[in-house]
Design an enzyme around this catalytic site. Structure first.
Site, PDB file in Angstrom:
ATOM      1  N   ARG A 116      11.527  -6.368   5.332  1.00  0.00           N
ATOM      2  CA  ARG A 116      11.433  -4.919   5.156  1.00  0.00           C
ATOM      3  C   ARG A 116      12.303  -4.175   6.161  1.00  0.00           C
ATOM      4  NH1 ARG A 116       5.723  -1.898   5.495  1.00  0.00           N
ATOM      5  NH2 ARG A 116       5.741  -2.787   7.604  1.00  0.00           N
ATOM      6  N   ARG A 157     -10.177   1.038   8.466  1.00  0.00           N
ATOM      7  CA  ARG A 157      -9.650  -0.285   8.756  1.00  0.00           C
ATOM      8  C   ARG A 157     -10.627  -1.130   9.569  1.00  0.00           C
ATOM      9  NH1 ARG A 157      -3.480  -1.272   9.457  1.00  0.00           N
ATOM     10  NH2 ARG A 157      -3.167   0.779   8.614  1.00  0.00           N
ATOM     11  N   LYS A 176       0.841  -1.211   0.000  1.00  0.00           N
ATOM     12  CA  LYS A 176       0.000   0.000   0.000  1.00  0.00           C
ATOM     13  C   LYS A 176       0.873   1.257   0.000  1.00  0.00           C
ATOM     14  CE  LYS A 176      -2.148  -0.981   3.860  1.00  0.00           C
ATOM     15  NZ  LYS A 176      -1.509  -2.258   4.212  1.00  0.00           N
ATOM     16  N   ARG A 218      11.036  -1.716  11.393  1.00  0.00           N
ATOM     17  CA  ARG A 218       9.911  -1.110  12.106  1.00  0.00           C
ATOM     18  C   ARG A 218       9.608  -1.917  13.363  1.00  0.00           C
ATOM     19  NH1 ARG A 218       4.914   0.328   8.139  1.00  0.00           N
ATOM     20  NH2 ARG A 218       3.735  -0.750   9.758  1.00  0.00           N
ATOM     21  N   ARG A 232      -1.081  -8.335  13.475  1.00  0.00           N
ATOM     22  CA  ARG A 232      -1.633  -7.383  12.501  1.00  0.00           C
ATOM     23  C   ARG A 232      -2.409  -8.117  11.405  1.00  0.00           C
ATOM     24  NH1 ARG A 232       3.882  -5.290  11.030  1.00  0.00           N
ATOM     25  NH2 ARG A 232       2.918  -4.086   9.364  1.00  0.00           N
TER      26      ARG A 232
HETATM   27  P1  AP5 Z   1       4.750  -1.689   1.943  1.00  0.00           P
HETATM   28  O1  AP5 Z   1       4.458  -0.832   0.760  1.00  0.00           O
HETATM   29  O2  AP5 Z   1       5.517  -1.114   3.059  1.00  0.00           O
HETATM   30  O3  AP5 Z   1       3.408  -2.398   2.465  1.00  0.00           O
HETATM   31  P2  AP5 Z   1       2.144  -1.811   3.222  1.00  0.00           P
HETATM   32  O4  AP5 Z   1       0.960  -2.444   2.559  1.00  0.00           O
HETATM   33  O5  AP5 Z   1       2.202  -0.321   3.274  1.00  0.00           O
HETATM   34  O6  AP5 Z   1       2.313  -2.485   4.641  1.00  0.00           O
HETATM   35  P3  AP5 Z   1       2.333  -1.845   6.088  1.00  0.00           P
HETATM   36  O7  AP5 Z   1       3.074  -2.840   6.961  1.00  0.00           O
HETATM   37  O8  AP5 Z   1       2.841  -0.455   6.076  1.00  0.00           O
HETATM   38  O9  AP5 Z   1       0.848  -1.894   6.449  1.00  0.00           O
HETATM   39  P4  AP5 Z   1       0.262  -1.708   7.852  1.00  0.00           P
HETATM   40  O10 AP5 Z   1      -1.180  -1.638   7.578  1.00  0.00           O
HETATM   41  O11 AP5 Z   1       0.713  -2.743   8.814  1.00  0.00           O
HETATM   42  O12 AP5 Z   1       0.940  -0.399   8.427  1.00  0.00           O
HETATM   43  P5  AP5 Z   1       0.417   1.057   8.631  1.00  0.00           P
HETATM   44  O13 AP5 Z   1       1.604   1.925   8.627  1.00  0.00           O
HETATM   45  O14 AP5 Z   1      -0.716   1.383   7.766  1.00  0.00           O
HETATM   46  O15 AP5 Z   1       5.517  -2.993   1.401  1.00  0.00           O
HETATM   47  C1  AP5 Z   1       5.968  -3.979   2.298  1.00  0.00           C
HETATM   48  C2  AP5 Z   1       7.346  -4.507   1.848  1.00  0.00           C
HETATM   49  O16 AP5 Z   1       7.200  -5.182   0.614  1.00  0.00           O
HETATM   50  C3  AP5 Z   1       8.382  -3.397   1.619  1.00  0.00           C
HETATM   51  O17 AP5 Z   1       9.648  -3.854   2.018  1.00  0.00           O
HETATM   52  C4  AP5 Z   1       8.345  -3.182   0.101  1.00  0.00           C
HETATM   53  O18 AP5 Z   1       9.564  -2.719  -0.393  1.00  0.00           O
HETATM   54  C5  AP5 Z   1       8.007  -4.585  -0.391  1.00  0.00           C
HETATM   55  N1  AP5 Z   1       7.212  -4.565  -1.602  1.00  0.00           N
HETATM   56  C6  AP5 Z   1       6.204  -3.708  -1.932  1.00  0.00           C
HETATM   57  N2  AP5 Z   1       5.698  -4.025  -3.145  1.00  0.00           N
HETATM   58  C7  AP5 Z   1       6.380  -5.126  -3.566  1.00  0.00           C
HETATM   59  C8  AP5 Z   1       6.332  -5.940  -4.758  1.00  0.00           C
HETATM   60  N3  AP5 Z   1       5.441  -5.673  -5.730  1.00  0.00           N
HETATM   61  N4  AP5 Z   1       7.166  -6.982  -4.852  1.00  0.00           N
HETATM   62  C9  AP5 Z   1       8.077  -7.244  -3.864  1.00  0.00           C
HETATM   63  N5  AP5 Z   1       8.190  -6.524  -2.743  1.00  0.00           N
HETATM   64  C10 AP5 Z   1       7.359  -5.474  -2.593  1.00  0.00           C
HETATM   65  O19 AP5 Z   1      -0.173   0.979  10.145  1.00  0.00           O
HETATM   66  C11 AP5 Z   1       0.692   0.750  11.230  1.00  0.00           C
HETATM   67  C12 AP5 Z   1      -0.099   0.696  12.517  1.00  0.00           C
HETATM   68  O20 AP5 Z   1      -0.746   1.973  12.754  1.00  0.00           O
HETATM   69  C13 AP5 Z   1      -1.244  -0.316  12.588  1.00  0.00           C
HETATM   70  O21 AP5 Z   1      -0.797  -1.597  12.923  1.00  0.00           O
HETATM   71  C14 AP5 Z   1      -2.114   0.313  13.696  1.00  0.00           C
HETATM   72  O22 AP5 Z   1      -1.558   0.097  14.960  1.00  0.00           O
HETATM   73  C15 AP5 Z   1      -2.011   1.793  13.382  1.00  0.00           C
HETATM   74  N6  AP5 Z   1      -3.060   2.266  12.488  1.00  0.00           N
HETATM   75  C16 AP5 Z   1      -2.878   2.842  11.257  1.00  0.00           C
HETATM   76  N7  AP5 Z   1      -4.048   3.148  10.692  1.00  0.00           N
HETATM   77  C17 AP5 Z   1      -5.006   2.764  11.586  1.00  0.00           C
HETATM   78  C18 AP5 Z   1      -6.422   2.807  11.566  1.00  0.00           C
HETATM   79  N8  AP5 Z   1      -7.111   3.305  10.522  1.00  0.00           N
HETATM   80  N9  AP5 Z   1      -7.087   2.312  12.633  1.00  0.00           N
HETATM   81  C19 AP5 Z   1      -6.442   1.816  13.704  1.00  0.00           C
HETATM   82  N10 AP5 Z   1      -5.086   1.742  13.779  1.00  0.00           N
HETATM   83  C20 AP5 Z   1      -4.378   2.213  12.721  1.00  0.00           C
HETATM   84 MG    MG Z   2       2.497   1.075   4.791  1.00  0.00          MG
END
Ligand code: AP5
Ligand code: MG
Length: 220
Positions: free
Chosen positions: A130, A93, A17, A162, A173
């Site tokens: 990652r 979410r 994402k 992270r 998660r």
């Molecule tokens: P990446 O692009 O980083 O993936 P992502 O989908 O963004 O994954 P996240 O781990 O950031 O999602 P998340 O939902 O856990 O975290 P968020 O920050 O939103 O890609 C992942 C890896 O794969 C990277 O190394 C990349 O290089 C690689 N990659 C990408 N594309 C690829 C491809 N095509 N091929 C190969 N490799 C590839 O949330 C964090 C925390 O915040 C949550 O756990 C929660 O505690 C809180 N939070 C955030 N929003 C809310 C909400 N709305 N409600 C409640 N809590 C929330």
């Molecule tokens: Mg992300």
């Protein structure tokens, strides 16, 4: 589109994402609004919000719905999002967040919700490898032969793992995704705004599919 382009990106943790939303933001000229990045910035700044959410984030739990809705409502009210729109990464979410989002976006409803589809096994391996810049959140893949300390090519910040990319937090998660976030796929399918995009392939291949999906809306 005079009132902007408004996109929500759904997808498992590690689906790409963040990687793809940054590219969509640049390509279509809309702000990338990542709730995870907003929360991690608050933790880095050691603000009141940051102190309140740090433990929740590190454990891979979800932050309280009410807090998230008010955070997003504030950000969507800023001039760039009001005029250009946004690509929203990480929100909503839960079904409760989606219902509140319907209310706060009634004047300017979302144009497209994308489900970036990648299966659980593949995202676990992506997340385990990652590494992320602590300053600009650029992503890197660990191969085992990195310099120590590892500096970001883009901004010189420290590249580290992270706090929520530990095996226990990753599993937590992903379980929460299945329970709380996956129901949003049907929620938005029923509103006829959903596009499912295959997130497996190189980042360029995935991006090309996303551009087709977004242009289906901008050219409609
Ligand atoms: P990446 O692009 O980083 O993936 P992502 O989908 O963004 O994954 P996240 O781990 O950031 O999602 P998340 O939902 O856990 O975290 P968020 O920050 O939103 O890609 C992942 C890896 O794969 C990277 O190394 C990349 O290089 C690689 N990659 C990408 N594309 C690829 C491809 N095509 N091929 C190969 N490799 C590839 O949330 C964090 C925390 O915040 C949550 O756990 C929660 O505690 C809180 N939070 C955030 N929003 C809310 C909400 N709305 N409600 C409640 N809590 C929330
Ligand atoms: Mg992300």
């Amino acid at each position: 589109m005079s009132t902007g382009l408004r996109i929500v990106m759904l997808g498992r943790q590690g689906a790409g994402k963040g990687t793809q939303c940054r590219r969509i933001a640049e390509h279509f000229g809309v702000p990338h609004i990542s709730t995870g990045e907003m929360l991690r910035a608050a933790v880095r700044q050691d603000s009141v919000l940051g102190r309140a959410v740090k433990q929740v984030l590190d454990a891979g739990q979800l932050v309280d719905d009410e807090l998230m809705v008010s955070l997003v409502q504030g950000r969507l009210g800023e001039p760039d999002a009001r005029t250009a729109g946004y690509v929203l990464d990480g929100f909503p979410r839960t079904v409760s967040q989606a219902q509140s989002f319907d209310d706060i976006s009634r004047a300017r409803p979302v144009n497209l919700v994308i489900d970036l589809a990648v299966d659980r096994e593949l995202v676990v391996s992506r997340l385990s490898a990652r590494r992320t810049c602590e300053q600009c959140e650029a992503n890197y893949v660990a191969t085992g032969s990195e310099p120590s300390p590892w500096k970001c090519d883009k901004c010189g910040g420290a590249v580290t793992q992270r706090a929520d990319d530990t095996p226990a937090a990753i599993n937590k998660r992903l379980d929460l995704y299945d329970q709380q976030t996956a129901p949003l796929i049907d929620y938005y399918r029923a509103k006829s705004v959903l596009a499912v995009v295959n997130g497996v392939g190189t980042p360029d291949e995935v991006f090309a599919r996303l551009v087709v999906a977004v242009e289906g809306v901008t050219k409609a």
